[in-house]
Design an enzyme around this catalytic site. Sequence first.
Site, PDB file in Angstrom:
ATOM      1  N   ASN A  88       0.811  -1.253  -0.047  1.00  0.00           N
ATOM      2  CA  ASN A  88       0.007  -0.069   0.033  1.00  0.00           C
ATOM      3  C   ASN A  88       0.852   1.260   0.010  1.00  0.00           C
ATOM      4  O   ASN A  88       1.807   1.225   0.793  1.00  0.00           O
ATOM      5  CB  ASN A  88      -0.841   0.276   1.323  1.00  0.00           C
ATOM      6  CG  ASN A  88      -2.057  -0.906   1.020  1.00  0.00           C
ATOM      7  OD1 ASN A  88      -2.449  -1.240  -0.185  1.00  0.00           O
ATOM      8  ND2 ASN A  88      -2.639  -1.488   2.004  1.00  0.00           N
ATOM      9  N   HIS A  89       0.497   2.140  -0.885  1.00  0.00           N
ATOM     10  CA  HIS A  89       1.080   3.682  -0.765  1.00  0.00           C
ATOM     11  C   HIS A  89       0.187   4.568   0.242  1.00  0.00           C
ATOM     12  O   HIS A  89      -0.912   4.016   0.288  1.00  0.00           O
ATOM     13  CB  HIS A  89       1.093   4.134  -2.165  1.00  0.00           C
ATOM     14  CG  HIS A  89       1.995   3.287  -3.243  1.00  0.00           C
ATOM     15  ND1 HIS A  89       2.345   4.093  -4.453  1.00  0.00           N
ATOM     16  CD2 HIS A  89       2.576   2.233  -3.179  1.00  0.00           C
ATOM     17  CE1 HIS A  89       3.232   3.158  -5.059  1.00  0.00           C
ATOM     18  NE2 HIS A  89       3.287   2.170  -4.339  1.00  0.00           N
TER      19      HIS A  89
END
Length: 212
Positions: A88-89
């Site tokens: 996840n960013h």
Amino acid sequence: MPLLNPELAFPITLAGGTPYRQTMYLKNVIDHPRMEIGDFSYFSHSAPAEETADILAPYLYPFSREKLTIGKFVQIARGAFFITSSANHAMGGLTTYPFRVFNPDTIGGYDDLPFKDTVVGHDIWIGHNATIMPGVTIGHGAIVAAASVVTHDVPPYAIVGGNPARLIRMRYPDEVIAELLQTAWWDWPLDKVEANLAALECGDIKALRGAR
Ligand SMILES: CC(C)(COP(=O)(O)OP(=O)(O)OC[C@H]1O[C@@H](n2cnc3c(N)ncnc32)[C@H](O)[C@@H]1OP(=O)(O)O)[C@@H](O)C(=O)NCCC(=O)NCCS
């Protein structure tokens, strides 16, 4: 000779004695600090065995905070994979571009992002090209249909399918599921499992009650 040997990397032997190298017991081909894998859980792919961890969970790094736990007797088809929390960013900013990753001084700068472990129970069948999203728990005995994208937890003995994966049906009535979970045959000694294969394969919970 016992049917199953938990120490093998390639547990299927073709006629003529050649090991079939595209199906592997995960525990014996993966050595990853963030993965825990039980006996007899297998996965198939055509790349060299040492690439297995990367193919199965491409965003789970040795320094990831989340863990991927896979129980015993899990059957993972080709093309299935796990996207874990490290994928996840950060989404709270005006950009999702991970600028800090590109500088060795700041690469750890995303350590405050939330993360969650992924947990796969025992005796689960994960179909071809299924994608398991971060933080999902899949209950014992569940089936994930081919090409599904699993975004929520899957209850024990559920069949889920689609994108996002939804319940297709439960495999057994509630009372049978409760008894199966209580029986926990995956924790039996191997000789007991092998002595009761007919009961395990017949689909009738009554047959398991007499298991010795
Ligand atoms: C889910 C599966 C096990 C079939 O289970 P089943 O209970 O016999 O399912 P059915 O074929 O009767 O279909 C039941 C419903 O599920 C749906 N369904 C079946 N497979 C699906 C899938 N992959 N994705 C989404 N929905 C699916 C069907 O469309 C049907 O929906 P409907 O009731 O609205 O018509 C099977 O479709 C599957 O995905 N198997 C995995 C095969 C695989 O990947 N093997 C790799 C080698 S191990």
